[in-house]
Design a protein around this motif. Structure first.
Motif, mmCIF file in Angstrom:
data_model
loop_
_atom_site.group_PDB
_atom_site.id
_atom_site.type_symbol
_atom_site.label_atom_id
_atom_site.label_comp_id
_atom_site.label_asym_id
_atom_site.label_seq_id
_atom_site.Cartn_x
_atom_site.Cartn_y
_atom_site.Cartn_z
ATOM 1 N N THR A 2 29.298 42.263 48.992
ATOM 2 C CA THR A 2 29.027 41.451 47.804
ATOM 3 C C THR A 2 28.798 40.015 48.252
ATOM 4 O O THR A 2 29.498 39.520 49.136
ATOM 5 C CB THR A 2 30.218 41.484 46.824
ATOM 6 O OG1 THR A 2 30.409 42.830 46.365
ATOM 7 C CG2 THR A 2 29.983 40.588 45.613
ATOM 8 N N ARG A 4 28.259 36.043 46.511
ATOM 9 C CA ARG A 4 28.594 35.378 45.256
ATOM 10 C C ARG A 4 28.005 33.976 45.225
ATOM 11 O O ARG A 4 28.019 33.265 46.232
ATOM 12 C CB ARG A 4 30.114 35.308 45.152
ATOM 13 C CG ARG A 4 30.641 35.148 43.752
ATOM 14 C CD ARG A 4 32.161 35.254 43.735
ATOM 15 N NE ARG A 4 32.649 36.621 43.612
ATOM 16 C CZ ARG A 4 33.908 36.988 43.830
ATOM 17 N NH1 ARG A 4 34.814 36.110 44.169
ATOM 18 N NH2 ARG A 4 34.272 38.244 43.687
ATOM 19 N N ARG A 31 21.132 35.744 33.146
ATOM 20 C CA ARG A 31 21.123 37.205 32.974
ATOM 21 C C ARG A 31 19.810 37.849 33.407
ATOM 22 O O ARG A 31 19.768 39.046 33.671
ATOM 23 C CB ARG A 31 21.370 37.547 31.498
ATOM 24 C CG ARG A 31 22.812 37.427 31.102
ATOM 25 C CD ARG A 31 22.958 37.786 29.624
ATOM 26 N NE ARG A 31 24.355 38.013 29.282
ATOM 27 C CZ ARG A 31 24.807 38.096 28.038
ATOM 28 N NH1 ARG A 31 23.975 37.976 27.017
ATOM 29 N NH2 ARG A 31 26.078 38.302 27.816
ATOM 30 N N ARG A 37 24.344 41.609 39.714
ATOM 31 C CA ARG A 37 25.305 42.694 39.482
ATOM 32 C C ARG A 37 26.390 42.308 38.495
ATOM 33 O O ARG A 37 26.934 43.172 37.793
ATOM 34 C CB ARG A 37 25.990 43.067 40.808
ATOM 35 C CG ARG A 37 25.089 43.745 41.785
ATOM 36 C CD ARG A 37 24.642 45.079 41.253
ATOM 37 N NE ARG A 37 23.837 45.776 42.237
ATOM 38 C CZ ARG A 37 23.101 46.839 41.941
ATOM 39 N NH1 ARG A 37 23.056 47.310 40.703
ATOM 40 N NH2 ARG A 37 22.390 47.424 42.869
ATOM 41 N N ARG A 38 26.730 41.014 38.487
ATOM 42 C CA ARG A 38 27.865 40.605 37.659
ATOM 43 C C ARG A 38 27.767 39.106 37.414
ATOM 44 O O ARG A 38 27.365 38.355 38.311
ATOM 45 C CB ARG A 38 29.167 40.921 38.405
ATOM 46 C CG ARG A 38 30.378 40.957 37.513
ATOM 47 C CD ARG A 38 31.628 41.339 38.305
ATOM 48 N NE ARG A 38 32.781 41.354 37.413
ATOM 49 C CZ ARG A 38 34.038 41.167 37.804
ATOM 50 N NH1 ARG A 38 34.324 40.984 39.073
ATOM 51 N NH2 ARG A 38 35.015 41.180 36.925
ATOM 52 N N TYR A 39 28.094 38.696 36.193
ATOM 53 C CA TYR A 39 28.052 37.279 35.819
ATOM 54 C C TYR A 39 29.334 37.037 35.045
ATOM 55 O O TYR A 39 29.497 37.557 33.944
ATOM 56 C CB TYR A 39 26.817 37.035 34.954
ATOM 57 C CG TYR A 39 26.508 35.601 34.574
ATOM 58 C CD1 TYR A 39 27.434 34.582 34.663
ATOM 59 C CD2 TYR A 39 25.239 35.263 34.109
ATOM 60 C CE1 TYR A 39 27.126 33.285 34.321
ATOM 61 C CE2 TYR A 39 24.905 33.964 33.756
ATOM 62 C CZ TYR A 39 25.850 32.988 33.857
ATOM 63 O OH TYR A 39 25.536 31.696 33.493
ATOM 64 N N THR A 40 30.257 36.282 35.613
ATOM 65 C CA THR A 40 31.504 36.006 34.914
ATOM 66 C C THR A 40 31.699 34.500 34.746
ATOM 67 O O THR A 40 31.185 33.689 35.525
ATOM 68 C CB THR A 40 32.739 36.576 35.664
ATOM 69 O OG1 THR A 40 32.856 35.927 36.922
ATOM 70 C CG2 THR A 40 32.636 38.069 35.850
ATOM 71 N N GLU A 61 27.077 37.565 41.021
ATOM 72 C CA GLU A 61 27.159 38.407 42.219
ATOM 73 C C GLU A 61 25.892 39.238 42.450
ATOM 74 O O GLU A 61 25.297 39.752 41.495
ATOM 75 C CB GLU A 61 28.358 39.360 42.105
ATOM 76 C CG GLU A 61 29.692 38.636 42.168
ATOM 77 C CD GLU A 61 30.883 39.590 42.157
ATOM 78 O OE1 GLU A 61 32.019 39.090 42.250
ATOM 79 O OE2 GLU A 61 30.671 40.819 42.039
#
Lengths: 105, 105
Positions: A2, A4, A31, A37-40, A61
């Motif tokens: 991964t 980031r 987005r 893969r991931r947005y926090t 990510e």
């Protein structure tokens, strides 16, 4: 594997304007990034050590550094970067990319 | 739900001493924290915007804020906090806790 992208925003002069712009403009742009893969986003950030906490902690990510770099270089990436420049006028930012190495999990 | 502890260390005066202490002393202490779900460290950190990147980006995750707070208050948490104070003598740190809110994923 991964990788980031971490963006840390200091407290804005006008938090309401910043938060609205981040939520309504920047998140939708993020987005659309290819391969994401991931947005926090960190909520209720509280300091533990050192200076006060950042106002906003955002983490995006990808699976590999090549995919992250391709996303940043894409038309969607350039649109997000243009908007990040606008956000930087509202709050100082410190952002970076790194490989996520598991120490335990 | 996920909550995260994020610790950001500036470049130490003596990176080798810092890195050795972090790896050999601090990571083992962190791994013992009750309820810890994930412990990651950023490798090859590179700046995107703002000041240079942090030397070390460490993230520790728990399922809930109550579990994080219980871990910090435990004997293992106090041992890790004592060692964090030692690390802070080697490199300025800025650390914080927050709730991880999913924007996409």
């Amino acid at each position: 594997m991964t990788v980031r992208f971490l963006a840390l925003y200091e407290t804005p002069t006008d938090p309401d304007t910043f938060d609205r712009h981040y939520r309504e403009v920047h998140v939708p742009l993020g987005r659309r990034l290819p391969g994401l893969r991931r947005y926090t986003v960190g909520r209720n950030v509280a300091a533990v050590r050192g200076e006060g906490p950042y106002h906003l902690v955002a983490e995006l990510e990808w699976d590999t550094m090549d995919e992250l770099r391709a996303a940043f270089a894409s038309p969607e990436g350039r649109a997000a970067a243009d908007d990040a420049a606008r956000l930087q006028e509202l709050a100082p930012v410190r952002s970076m990319i790194f490989v996520v190495e598991e120490s335990v999990g």
